[in-house]
Design an enzyme around this catalytic site. Structure first.
Site, PDB file in Angstrom:
ATOM      1  N   CYS A   2      56.584  50.167  55.810  1.00 59.32           N
ATOM      2  CA  CYS A   2      55.833  49.621  56.946  1.00 59.32           C
ATOM      3  C   CYS A   2      56.553  49.913  58.274  1.00 59.32           C
ATOM      4  O   CYS A   2      57.772  49.796  58.354  1.00 59.32           O
ATOM      5  CB  CYS A   2      55.595  48.120  56.895  1.00 59.32           C
ATOM      6  SG  CYS A   2      54.614  47.597  55.488  1.00 59.32           S
ATOM      7  N   ARG A  27      56.807  55.660  57.429  1.00 63.43           N
ATOM      8  CA  ARG A  27      57.149  54.384  56.806  1.00 63.43           C
ATOM      9  C   ARG A  27      55.982  53.748  56.056  1.00 63.43           C
ATOM     10  O   ARG A  27      56.151  52.785  55.324  1.00 63.43           O
ATOM     11  CB  ARG A  27      57.655  53.402  57.868  1.00 63.43           C
ATOM     12  CG  ARG A  27      58.906  53.862  58.573  1.00 63.43           C
ATOM     13  CD  ARG A  27      59.328  52.861  59.609  1.00 63.43           C
ATOM     14  NE  ARG A  27      59.725  51.611  58.991  1.00 63.43           N
ATOM     15  CZ  ARG A  27      60.959  51.342  58.572  1.00 63.43           C
ATOM     16  NH1 ARG A  27      61.901  52.228  58.721  1.00 63.43           N
ATOM     17  NH2 ARG A  27      61.231  50.195  58.016  1.00 63.43           N
ATOM     18  N   TRP A  75      52.566  50.057  54.366  1.00 64.95           N
ATOM     19  CA  TRP A  75      52.811  50.523  52.993  1.00 64.95           C
ATOM     20  C   TRP A  75      52.636  49.270  52.149  1.00 64.95           C
ATOM     21  O   TRP A  75      53.490  48.400  52.101  1.00 64.95           O
ATOM     22  CB  TRP A  75      54.224  51.100  52.874  1.00 64.95           C
ATOM     23  CG  TRP A  75      54.580  51.525  51.485  1.00 64.95           C
ATOM     24  CD1 TRP A  75      55.250  50.802  50.551  1.00 64.95           C
ATOM     25  CD2 TRP A  75      54.291  52.774  50.874  1.00 64.95           C
ATOM     26  NE1 TRP A  75      55.391  51.530  49.397  1.00 64.95           N
ATOM     27  CE2 TRP A  75      54.807  52.733  49.562  1.00 64.95           C
ATOM     28  CE3 TRP A  75      53.625  53.930  51.289  1.00 64.95           C
ATOM     29  CZ2 TRP A  75      54.693  53.811  48.681  1.00 64.95           C
ATOM     30  CZ3 TRP A  75      53.525  54.991  50.399  1.00 64.95           C
ATOM     31  CH2 TRP A  75      54.051  54.923  49.129  1.00 64.95           C
ATOM     32  N   ASN A 101      57.338  43.447  58.336  1.00 63.35           N
ATOM     33  CA  ASN A 101      57.844  44.394  57.344  1.00 63.35           C
ATOM     34  C   ASN A 101      58.781  43.606  56.435  1.00 63.35           C
ATOM     35  O   ASN A 101      59.652  42.891  56.930  1.00 63.35           O
ATOM     36  CB  ASN A 101      58.591  45.521  58.064  1.00 63.35           C
ATOM     37  CG  ASN A 101      59.272  46.463  57.100  1.00 63.35           C
ATOM     38  OD1 ASN A 101      58.844  46.637  55.964  1.00 63.35           O
ATOM     39  ND2 ASN A 101      60.357  47.075  57.551  1.00 63.35           N
ATOM     40  N   GLY A 102      58.594  43.718  55.111  1.00 64.98           N
ATOM     41  CA  GLY A 102      59.442  42.973  54.183  1.00 64.98           C
ATOM     42  C   GLY A 102      58.592  42.238  53.163  1.00 64.98           C
ATOM     43  O   GLY A 102      57.409  42.536  53.005  1.00 64.98           O
ATOM     44  N   GLU A 482      67.726  64.790  34.368  1.00 62.39           N
ATOM     45  CA  GLU A 482      67.300  64.563  35.755  1.00 62.39           C
ATOM     46  C   GLU A 482      68.153  65.389  36.730  1.00 62.39           C
ATOM     47  O   GLU A 482      67.643  65.949  37.695  1.00 62.39           O
ATOM     48  CB  GLU A 482      67.381  63.060  36.073  1.00 62.39           C
ATOM     49  CG  GLU A 482      67.042  62.669  37.504  1.00 62.39           C
ATOM     50  CD  GLU A 482      65.633  63.044  37.954  1.00 62.39           C
ATOM     51  OE1 GLU A 482      64.807  63.477  37.129  1.00 62.39           O
ATOM     52  OE2 GLU A 482      65.365  62.924  39.167  1.00 62.39           O
ATOM     53  N   LYS A 486      66.614  68.114  39.309  1.00 63.80           N
ATOM     54  CA  LYS A 486      66.833  68.072  40.768  1.00 63.80           C
ATOM     55  C   LYS A 486      67.345  69.428  41.252  1.00 63.80           C
ATOM     56  O   LYS A 486      66.884  69.953  42.255  1.00 63.80           O
ATOM     57  CB  LYS A 486      67.860  66.990  41.165  1.00 63.80           C
ATOM     58  CG  LYS A 486      67.394  65.565  41.092  1.00 63.80           C
ATOM     59  CD  LYS A 486      66.439  65.142  42.173  1.00 63.80           C
ATOM     60  CE  LYS A 486      65.003  65.375  41.809  1.00 63.80           C
ATOM     61  NZ  LYS A 486      64.306  64.477  40.946  1.00 63.80           N
ATOM     62  N   GLU A 489      64.587  72.165  41.065  1.00 64.73           N
ATOM     63  CA  GLU A 489      63.500  71.925  42.022  1.00 64.73           C
ATOM     64  C   GLU A 489      63.824  72.381  43.437  1.00 64.73           C
ATOM     65  O   GLU A 489      62.992  72.973  44.103  1.00 64.73           O
ATOM     66  CB  GLU A 489      63.245  70.413  42.140  1.00 64.73           C
ATOM     67  CG  GLU A 489      62.274  69.832  41.199  1.00 64.73           C
ATOM     68  CD  GLU A 489      61.982  68.390  41.573  1.00 64.73           C
ATOM     69  OE1 GLU A 489      60.824  68.109  41.866  1.00 64.73           O
ATOM     70  OE2 GLU A 489      62.907  67.550  41.578  1.00 64.73           O
ATOM     71  N   HIS A 505      74.281  73.782  18.872  1.00 65.64           N
ATOM     72  CA  HIS A 505      73.202  74.337  18.055  1.00 65.64           C
ATOM     73  C   HIS A 505      72.432  75.434  18.798  1.00 65.64           C
ATOM     74  O   HIS A 505      71.343  75.804  18.385  1.00 65.64           O
ATOM     75  CB  HIS A 505      72.249  73.223  17.611  1.00 65.64           C
ATOM     76  CG  HIS A 505      72.923  72.199  16.756  1.00 65.64           C
ATOM     77  ND1 HIS A 505      73.272  72.444  15.444  1.00 65.64           N
ATOM     78  CD2 HIS A 505      73.376  70.952  17.039  1.00 65.64           C
ATOM     79  CE1 HIS A 505      73.889  71.371  14.947  1.00 65.64           C
ATOM     80  NE2 HIS A 505      73.963  70.449  15.904  1.00 65.64           N
ATOM     81  N   LYS A 604      54.097  66.830  46.185  1.00 68.98           N
ATOM     82  CA  LYS A 604      54.634  65.486  45.933  1.00 68.98           C
ATOM     83  C   LYS A 604      53.822  64.794  44.843  1.00 68.98           C
ATOM     84  O   LYS A 604      54.363  64.114  43.988  1.00 68.98           O
ATOM     85  CB  LYS A 604      54.612  64.672  47.236  1.00 68.98           C
ATOM     86  CG  LYS A 604      55.218  63.285  47.114  1.00 68.98           C
ATOM     87  CD  LYS A 604      56.723  63.351  46.954  1.00 68.98           C
ATOM     88  CE  LYS A 604      57.338  62.000  46.655  1.00 68.98           C
ATOM     89  NZ  LYS A 604      58.663  62.125  46.025  1.00 68.98           N
TER      90      LYS A 604
END
Ligand code: M6R
Length: 609
Positions: A2, A27, A75, A101-102, A482, A486, A489, A505, A604
């Protein structure tokens, strides 16, 4: 999450607020609005669903005059994106406008009390509670009413408020959410971040927790919640506007990596009840149902899949439940017999990934209860599952998922622990030990982030290599996966994540002095086995970069480079060990001149099959 802006000065607030919101669009972008005090002393408001283009078109023709007002780009956290839930929120009489915001943690209780005193609510948000609280406490002094109201509020907030009886006055306050004053010539700004007003002034003052701000076009006053005066002068910032839009960071990805401790804390914030028990709103699984569960099935893609893979170890260990983990795009091709005795967990940052949605629908058709773990309020997935566990990572703009991964894992820790408790598999003592440690993880994550220089040096050394192997065991294995994702990508380097024991193996054939091996090797129950695998790597001449526990001297003797994380419990290491791997990918990609925020070929959110 936000963006909020307040303005008081000599110009038309409509234009200034919109310009400020534009700078904060990263935001939040699901709905937006402004409220402005007119020259006649009316409080007029415009709110729209959608991003700032939608607000811009509406404002272009709106009769909204006045030089003091507040604006917000949202948001969503409480309540779907809709006009009613968009900020600013007004009190019953329409005298007071509030942007926030929060998360107000005790808003349910506060709302019930206010409704009991006759207040009528028009939205599902936690924020509207504040407008009504200020109304309740108002007796001619807006700043005092805000101060009194905040004494009843638990949670995180940055709040900016105006009252139609006080043209030229803004009241604001913060706790755990950023708020900054911009001090201009005959005009003042209050915003979530400096970019909102940087085009107009670079004289800024950062508000501290539990401080209340009173702002007029020519001055400001800061006081504590107890009413004591605080003396602080604005400082000049040297930022250029472009850099400041990323909060001073070169890229959104780095900013988002750094935001992880905060995001993990936010994700936990609304998930405990008053007695300290894990509380997942809407989950609705009774102890009896939990005991009857046959199996957990996890569906997800990409990084979210890795969060699911990590959680497989948790469900098995803490809840004694068998787990099937399925890449969402393959889910429908398996004849997986899913029934009402299975719990399906779909993990998706966006809640719009087509493959994951298809898995959700397939599971629903087969009669399973489906839980979503999602970062996007109101997204498609949240409307199709039986219950959503929200991660509160905030908007993630970099295409490479970082803070959404650690927050997804956080949600899975809580879910696995809750199911373990309901099934009688976790003792009170173990529960308290794990939850205490989990609550302390944001602090440990900050510690890991401090060693950016070490990661940078390793990146400098290895950025020319064209192949990497990432190894881990137990919960370190999904982290190796992961780390490899990263790296490929954003740097376009070939990288594979493997269970360390499986290396012999096949992948061991790839190793030579040009193929660095990144080993996830914290001091956990599989440490000795990892050391044996590292020795196998060294025997083939490959350099080893270890992510290891601080104080582990043994590892420095056998590995070329070591990145450190603080000690924690075996199962919780993933929240720490992934951070050096994110930073490694970031710095290697930067050294190779890659665009880390928008890597080639990737989107995205993937809304095709
Ligand atoms: O929005 P979702 O979490 O469903 O997205 C899933 C994947 O597309 C996503 O995690 C992707 O792998 C990221 N680019 C990883 O960094």
């Amino acid at each position: 999450m936000c963006g909020i802006v307040g303005y008081t000065g000599g110009e038309q607030a409509k234009l200034v607020l919109f310009e400020g919101l534009r700078r904060l669009e990263y935001r939040g972008y699901d709905s937006a609005g402004v409220s402005i005090i007119s020259p006649k002393g009316e409080l007029n408001r415009v709110r729209v669903v959608g991003n700032l283009d939608a607000l811009g078109s509406t404002l272009a023709t709106a009769e909204l005059h006045g030089t003091t007002g507040v604006g917000h780009t949202r948001w969503a956290t409480h309540g779907a994106p809709s006009e009613e839930n968009a900020h600013p929120h007004h009190d019953c009489k329409g005298d007071i406008a509030v942007v926030h915001n929060g998360i107000i943690e005790n808003f349910v209780q506060l709302r019930a009390e206010l409704q009991g005193s006759g207040h009528v609510f028009r939205s599902e948000t936690d924020t509207e509670t504040i407008a009504h609280l200020i109304e309740e406490n108002y007796n001619g002094d807006l700043v005092e009413a805000l101060r009194r109201s905040l004494k009843a509020v638990h949670g995180a907030f940055a709040i900016v408020a105006v009252h139609r009886e006080h043209p030229g006055l803004i009241a604001a306050a913060r706790r755990d959410s950023p708020l900054v004053l911009g001090s201009g010539e005959g005009e003042m700004f209050v915003a979530s971040a400096v970019p909102a007003f940087l085009a107009r002034t670079n004289r800024v003052l950062f508000l501290q927790d539990d401080e209340v701000l009173s702002v007029t076009p020519d001055g400001y006053a800061i006081s504590t919640l107890e009413g004591e005066t605080v003396a602080r002068e604005p400082v000049e910032v040297e930022w250029d506007l472009d850099a400041a839009e990323k909060g001073g960071y070169e890229d959104f990805m780095l900013k988002e990596i750094d935001e992880q401790p905060r995001a993990v804390a936010d994700t936990m914030r609304d998930k405990f009840d008053d007695s300290g028990g894990v509380y997942l709103e809407g989950l609705g699984v009774t102890a009896e149902e939990a005991r009857r569960l046959r199996r957990i099935v996890v569906v997800a893609c990409g990084t979210a899949f890795h969060a699911g893979l990590m959680a497989k170890y948790l469900f098995e260990r803490w809840a004694a439940l068998p787990v099937e983990i399925e890449i969402a795009s393959e889910f429908r091709y398996r004849n997986l017999v899913v029934t009402s005795e299975d719990l399906v967990v779909a993990i998706s940052q966006s809640g719009e990934t087509m493959d994951t949605l298809a898995g959700v629908r397939e599971a629903g058709r087969r009669g399973a209860r489906v839980i979503g773990v999602c970062n996007t309020v109101g997204s498609m997935m949240t409307r199709e599952v039986n219950c959503t566990i929200y991660t509160h990572a905030g908007p993630e703009i970099g295409v490479a998922a970082t803070k959404t991964f650690t927050t997804q894992m956080t949600a899975m820790y809580l879910l696995a622990m809750l199911l373990g408790r309901l099934r009688g598999e976790v003792s009170d003592e173990k529960y308290s030990r794990v939850m205490d440690e989990l609550k302390g993880m944001p602090d440990r994550m900050y510690e890991v982030l401090e060693d950016d220089a070490g990661v940078r040096a390793a990146a400098e050394k290895y950025h020319g290599c064209e192949d990497f192997l990432f190894l881990g065991r137990s919960v370190g294995y999904p982290i190796a996966m992961e780390g490899a994702l990263k790296l490929k990508e954003i740097s376009y380097i070939h990288a594979e994540g493997y269970p360390a024991g499986e290396m012999k193996h096949g992948p061991i054939a790839l190793l030579d002095e040009n193929v660095p091996v990144v080993a996830v090797v914290p001091r956990d129950s599989v440490y000795e086995k990892m050391i044996s695998n590292i020795e196998e790597v060294r025997a083939r001449g490959a350099p080893v970069l270890a992510v290891a526990t601080a104080g582990d001297d043994e590892i420095s003797q056998i590995c070329e480079d070591v990145l450190r994380v603080p000690a924690t419990m075996d199962m919780l290491y993933p929240l720490l060990t992934v951070i050096p791997l994110q930073l490694l990918a970031y710095h290697i990609a930067k050294s190779r001149g890659c665009n880390v925020d928008q890597p080639r070929n990737l989107a995205k959110t993937v809304t095709v099959e």
